[in-house]
Design a protein around this motif. Structure first.
Motif, short mmCIF file in Angstrom:
data_model
loop_
_atom_site.label_atom_id
_atom_site.label_comp_id
_atom_site.label_asym_id
_atom_site.label_seq_id
_atom_site.Cartn_x
_atom_site.Cartn_y
_atom_site.Cartn_z
N SER A 170 0.85 -1.19 0.00
CA SER A 170 0.00 0.00 0.00
C SER A 170 0.88 1.24 0.00
CB SER A 170 -0.92 0.02 1.23
OG SER A 170 -0.15 0.23 2.41
N THR A 171 0.28 2.35 -0.36
CA THR A 171 1.01 3.62 -0.36
C THR A 171 1.47 3.98 1.05
OG1 THR A 171 -0.28 4.39 -2.25
CG2 THR A 171 0.89 6.06 -0.97
N ALA A 172 0.62 3.68 2.04
CA ALA A 172 0.97 3.99 3.43
C ALA A 172 2.21 3.19 3.86
CB ALA A 172 -0.21 3.68 4.35
N GLN A 173 2.25 1.90 3.50
CA GLN A 173 3.42 1.09 3.83
C GLN A 173 4.67 1.61 3.11
OE1 GLN A 173 2.94 -3.15 3.40
NE2 GLN A 173 0.83 -3.10 4.18
N GLU A 174 4.49 1.96 1.86
CA GLU A 174 5.62 2.47 1.09
C GLU A 174 6.17 3.76 1.70
OE1 GLU A 174 6.71 3.67 -3.55
OE2 GLU A 174 4.74 2.84 -3.04
N ASN A 175 5.27 4.65 2.12
CA ASN A 175 5.72 5.90 2.74
C ASN A 175 6.42 5.65 4.07
OD1 ASN A 175 4.67 7.40 0.63
ND2 ASN A 175 2.71 7.79 1.65
N LEU A 176 5.90 4.72 4.86
CA LEU A 176 6.53 4.41 6.15
C LEU A 176 7.94 3.86 5.93
CD1 LEU A 176 6.74 3.97 9.16
CD2 LEU A 176 5.36 1.88 8.91
N ILE A 177 8.08 2.93 5.01
CA ILE A 177 9.39 2.33 4.74
C ILE A 177 10.36 3.39 4.23
CG2 ILE A 177 10.62 0.68 3.26
CD1 ILE A 177 8.06 -1.07 3.41
N THR A 178 9.88 4.26 3.35
CA THR A 178 10.74 5.33 2.83
C THR A 178 11.18 6.26 3.94
OG1 THR A 178 9.64 5.25 0.67
CG2 THR A 178 10.85 7.26 1.21
N ASN A 179 10.26 6.65 4.81
CA ASN A 179 10.60 7.58 5.89
C ASN A 179 11.55 6.95 6.91
OD1 ASN A 179 8.96 9.57 4.81
ND2 ASN A 179 7.16 8.96 5.99
N MET A 180 11.32 5.69 7.25
CA MET A 180 12.15 5.07 8.28
C MET A 180 13.57 4.80 7.79
SD MET A 180 10.55 1.21 8.38
CE MET A 180 11.94 0.11 8.62
N MET A 181 13.73 4.67 6.46
CA MET A 181 15.06 4.37 5.92
C MET A 181 15.73 5.60 5.33
SD MET A 181 14.36 0.59 4.27
CE MET A 181 16.06 0.08 4.39
N SER A 182 15.06 6.72 5.41
CA SER A 182 15.62 7.95 4.88
C SER A 182 16.90 8.33 5.63
CB SER A 182 14.59 9.09 4.99
OG SER A 182 15.14 10.30 4.54
N GLY A 183 17.96 8.50 4.89
CA GLY A 183 19.23 8.88 5.49
C GLY A 183 20.00 7.73 6.11
N LEU A 184 19.40 6.55 6.12
CA LEU A 184 20.07 5.38 6.70
C LEU A 184 21.06 4.80 5.70
CD1 LEU A 184 19.83 3.64 9.33
CD2 LEU A 184 18.33 2.12 8.02
N LYS A 185 22.26 4.48 6.14
CA LYS A 185 23.27 3.90 5.28
C LYS A 185 23.23 2.37 5.40
CE LYS A 185 26.35 7.89 5.55
NZ LYS A 185 27.71 8.38 5.91
N ALA A 186 23.69 1.70 4.34
CA ALA A 186 23.62 0.24 4.31
C ALA A 186 24.35 -0.38 5.49
CB ALA A 186 24.19 -0.28 2.99
N GLU A 187 25.48 0.20 5.88
CA GLU A 187 26.26 -0.39 6.98
C GLU A 187 25.56 -0.25 8.33
OE1 GLU A 187 28.33 3.56 5.82
OE2 GLU A 187 27.39 1.85 4.82
N GLN A 188 24.51 0.57 8.38
CA GLN A 188 23.75 0.73 9.63
C GLN A 188 22.60 -0.26 9.73
OE1 GLN A 188 22.97 4.96 8.74
NE2 GLN A 188 23.97 5.46 10.68
N LEU A 189 22.36 -1.00 8.67
CA LEU A 189 21.21 -1.90 8.65
C LEU A 189 21.43 -3.12 9.54
CD1 LEU A 189 20.27 -1.97 4.85
CD2 LEU A 189 18.91 -1.00 6.69
N SER A 190 20.40 -3.48 10.26
CA SER A 190 20.31 -4.73 11.01
C SER A 190 18.84 -4.93 11.30
CB SER A 190 21.12 -4.69 12.31
OG SER A 190 20.49 -3.83 13.24
N TYR A 191 18.46 -6.15 11.63
CA TYR A 191 17.04 -6.39 11.91
C TYR A 191 16.59 -5.63 13.15
CZ TYR A 191 16.78 -9.85 8.22
OH TYR A 191 16.79 -10.47 6.99
#
Length: 413
Positions: A170-191
């Motif tokens: 959904s658009t709402a899910q897409e916006n949430l994922i975009t916002n939460m990962m905004s500015g996040l670098k790949a090396e910062q990723l973890s579950y």
């Protein structure tokens, strides 16, 4: 024409095939200069190709045309010529027999022949399967011992990759994922980081739970792993490396993006390693079932990486083989897709059982096709022997029908 060995009748065709004997003293071909691939069915002349890093080769034929066997004709000889080989989409685990000893069977050699001086040879291989596909084998069935299951690490993917994997519905899910990962670098990723970001970014419990479920699905299937990681590219120096995708059709209608991620990832990282000097070329990339993973009009990550590699890979030492039964369904000049992979082909190999719409799509990418002479092409395809190939040299604007040689390695398909 041939001095050593013996000749064997080529089925019901008019020319003969060269079959080496144990005392064959002919010098082997110089595979670094050119690889023999077949014989002209009209003249019996040995046909060889000098492959450059800029070449893109299309092997197009319907089921039963011998595409896999013909790919092995190229792979086994380019391996002898010093090429690294990366098969990005082996959907039936067809390359499992590459290292079977002693190589091509006597039956195949008698059927298709070798060039003078050639000898059969097993080709070392390593086959890697995404862990989630590996676990799709039934519990009562022994999992193939030749497969190494593996997961990607967070360092292998970008934040855009992970967003693609989550596949918001959904658009709402897409916006949430975009916002939460905004500015996040790949090396910062973890579950752990991702779960925390979901709660920090959204106050909508239902929305948060939906995104958490998507993250959990990726985690449970070991698509990306925090700790365990294996890199297939590390094995390229000594082996043909194969991305094995048997069982992928279970994700054909739901979860296909997970399969596409592995294809895209191995292509991208190979290209980047060649660019950065961490991997030495030349590297032949093989893409099978191209109409599925490089489908025209699709907004898939595997298609985009294939397009990028087709264009950019020329500068990094990456010749490519595209294999499909439907060239009309990969980017071409006939559709509205802005990319044109068929138009990038240096050589086309078209099987006699190819549908007319498909061979017309392929030939339109050359200077040879004239709609006013359509019947000539129909007659040619109808007259071609089974398992032969119409070879089109785009640069030279020439074509001939060839009878393929046997691969040097085993082929049990």
């Amino acid at each position: 024409m041939y001095r050593y060995g013996k000749f064997a009748k080529a089925g019901d065709q008019t020319h003969q095939r060269y079959v080496p004997d144990e005392k064959d003293l002919a010098p082997p071909p110089d595979y670094e200069k050119a690889i023999p691939i077949g014989t002209d069915i009209n003249t019996g002349e040995l046909v060889s190709l000098s492959i450059s890093n800029k070449d893109r080769i299309g092997i197009f034929g319907n089921t039963g045309s011998g595409k896999t066997r013909f790919i092995k004709v190229f792979v086994s000889r380019l391996w002898k010529g010093g090429y690294k080989i990366l098969h990005c989409s082996d959907v039936k685990n067809d390359f499992q027999d590459l290292d079977n000893r002693p190589g091509a069977s006597k039956k195949i050699i008698e059927q298709s022949g070798f060039a003078p001086g050639e000898k059969r040879q097993p080709i070392p291989k390593e086959m890697f399967m995404p862990r989630f596909l590996y676990h799709e084998y039934p519990e009562h069935r022994s999992k193939p011992s030749y497969l190494t299951p593996y997961a990607l690490g967070f360092r292998d993917v970008s934040t855009e990759d992970f967003r693609y994997l989550l596949n918001p519905s959904s658009t709402a899910q897409e916006n949430l994922i975009t916002n939460m990962m905004s500015g996040l670098k790949a090396e910062q990723l973890s579950y752990q980081t991702l779960y925390e970001l979901v709660h920090d970014t959204s106050n909508n419990q239902q929305l948060s739970q939906a995104v958490e479920s998507s993250i959990e699905a990726v985690q449970n299937q070991s698509i990306i792993n925090d700790t365990y990681r294996k890199d297939p590219l590390e094995y390229l120096d000594d082996n043909v490396v194969v991305l094995a995708l048997e069982n992928w059709e279970r994700y054909k209608y739901s979860g296909k993006e997970r399969v596409e991620m592995f294809i895209a990832n191995v292509m991208r990282r190979a290209r980047e390693q060649l660019r950065d000097g961490d991997l030495e070329g030349p590297l032949l990339m093989v893409i099978d079932e191209a109409h599925v993973f490089v489908k025209n009009g699709a907004d898939s990550i595997s298609k985009q990486e294939a397009v990028d590699t087709t264009v950019l890979g020329r500068g990094y030492g990456i010749p490519m083989i595209y294999s499909t039964q439907k060239p009309s369904q990969i980017p071409n000049s006939d559709d509205k897709d802005t990319d044109n992979i068929v138009g990038e082909m240096s050589y086309l190999f078209l099987a006699p059982n190819l549908d007319e719409d498909d061979w017309k799509t392929a030939l339109r990418a050359t200077n040879l096709y004239n709609p006013n002479r359509l019947q000539k092409w129909r007659d040619l395809f109808q007259s071609m022997p089974e398992f032969s190939w119409l070879m089109v040299d785009k640069a030279a604007s020439t074509y001939r029908v060839i009878d393929p040689l046997a691969p040097l390695c085993a082929h049990t398909g």
